[in-house]
Design a protein around this motif. Structure first.
Motif, PDB file in Angstrom:
ATOM      1  N   PRO A   1       0.837  -1.199   0.000  1.00 50.45           N
ATOM      2  CA  PRO A   1       0.000   0.000   0.000  1.00 50.45           C
ATOM      3  C   PRO A   1       0.875   1.254   0.000  1.00 50.45           C
ATOM      4  O   PRO A   1       1.855   1.342   0.742  1.00 50.45           O
ATOM      5  CB  PRO A   1      -0.781  -0.101   1.311  1.00 50.45           C
ATOM      6  N   VAL A   2       0.530   2.218  -0.826  1.00 49.57           N
ATOM      7  CA  VAL A   2       1.317   3.438  -0.937  1.00 49.57           C
ATOM      8  C   VAL A   2       1.355   4.206   0.387  1.00 49.57           C
ATOM      9  O   VAL A   2       2.326   4.890   0.693  1.00 49.57           O
ATOM     10  CB  VAL A   2       0.814   4.327  -2.095  1.00 49.57           C
ATOM     11  N   VAL A   3       0.334   4.055   1.199  1.00 45.79           N
ATOM     12  CA  VAL A   3       0.277   4.769   2.474  1.00 45.79           C
ATOM     13  C   VAL A   3       1.463   4.392   3.369  1.00 45.79           C
ATOM     14  O   VAL A   3       1.881   5.182   4.208  1.00 45.79           O
ATOM     15  CB  VAL A   3      -1.079   4.550   3.184  1.00 45.79           C
ATOM     16  N   GLU A   4       2.039   3.218   3.158  1.00 43.31           N
ATOM     17  CA  GLU A   4       3.194   2.817   3.960  1.00 43.31           C
ATOM     18  C   GLU A   4       4.414   3.698   3.712  1.00 43.31           C
ATOM     19  O   GLU A   4       5.334   3.723   4.525  1.00 43.31           O
ATOM     20  CB  GLU A   4       3.553   1.355   3.675  1.00 43.31           C
TER      21      GLU A   4
ATOM     22  N   LYS B   1       2.166  12.194   9.141  1.00 42.95           N
ATOM     23  CA  LYS B   1       1.824  12.964   7.941  1.00 42.95           C
ATOM     24  C   LYS B   1       0.645  12.381   7.171  1.00 42.95           C
ATOM     25  O   LYS B   1       0.212  12.939   6.177  1.00 42.95           O
ATOM     26  CB  LYS B   1       3.026  13.025   6.992  1.00 42.95           C
ATOM     27  N   ARG B   2       0.124  11.253   7.615  1.00 43.82           N
ATOM     28  CA  ARG B   2      -0.954  10.597   6.895  1.00 43.82           C
ATOM     29  C   ARG B   2      -2.258  11.354   7.041  1.00 43.82           C
ATOM     30  O   ARG B   2      -2.606  11.815   8.106  1.00 43.82           O
ATOM     31  CB  ARG B   2      -1.130   9.157   7.382  1.00 43.82           C
ATOM     32  N   ILE B   3      -2.997  11.440   5.942  1.00 41.21           N
ATOM     33  CA  ILE B   3      -4.300  12.093   5.934  1.00 41.21           C
ATOM     34  C   ILE B   3      -5.344  11.076   6.387  1.00 41.21           C
ATOM     35  O   ILE B   3      -5.346   9.931   5.940  1.00 41.21           O
ATOM     36  CB  ILE B   3      -4.654  12.597   4.528  1.00 41.21           C
ATOM     37  N   LYS B   4      -6.212  11.490   7.267  1.00 41.31           N
ATOM     38  CA  LYS B   4      -7.262  10.597   7.762  1.00 41.31           C
ATOM     39  C   LYS B   4      -8.469  10.695   6.836  1.00 41.31           C
ATOM     40  O   LYS B   4      -9.376  11.489   7.029  1.00 41.31           O
ATOM     41  CB  LYS B   4      -7.674  10.987   9.188  1.00 41.31           C
ATOM     42  N   LYS B   5      -8.450   9.906   5.758  1.00 42.75           N
ATOM     43  CA  LYS B   5      -9.548   9.887   4.802  1.00 42.75           C
ATOM     44  C   LYS B   5      -9.914   8.439   4.511  1.00 42.75           C
ATOM     45  O   LYS B   5      -9.042   7.590   4.475  1.00 42.75           O
ATOM     46  CB  LYS B   5      -9.145  10.548   3.478  1.00 42.75           C
TER      47      LYS B   5
END
Length: 75
Positions: free
Chosen positions: A59-62, A68-72
């Protein structure tokens, strides 16, 4: 035959895409519908410090630091 021509067209398109990925000066990352990495070129590897083999399918979120991650939904 039409099937042979379609196969050739698909092969040419794949070669063209691979050429673009490897000959551009920009980092390019492509994702599938589930946001997993499907392509990762040499500049992306240099920028992130990870070879394609280490990130393809993940997963790109890794790649984004926790803070810095967006909570969406879906990310």
């Amino acid at each position: 035959t039409a099937r042979h021509e379609a196969g050739n067209a698909l092969r040419q398109e794949k070669e063209f895409t691979e050429s673009l990925l490897e000959n551009t000066v920009d980092g390019i990352i492509t994702l599938d519908r589930t946001l997993c990495i499907t392509a990762w070129n040499a500049e992306a590897a240099r920028s992130f410090g990870q070879p394609a083999a280490a990130v393809l399918g993940r997963p790109v979120v890794e790649l984004v630091p926790q803070g810095k991650r967006i909570k969406k939904p879906g990310l």
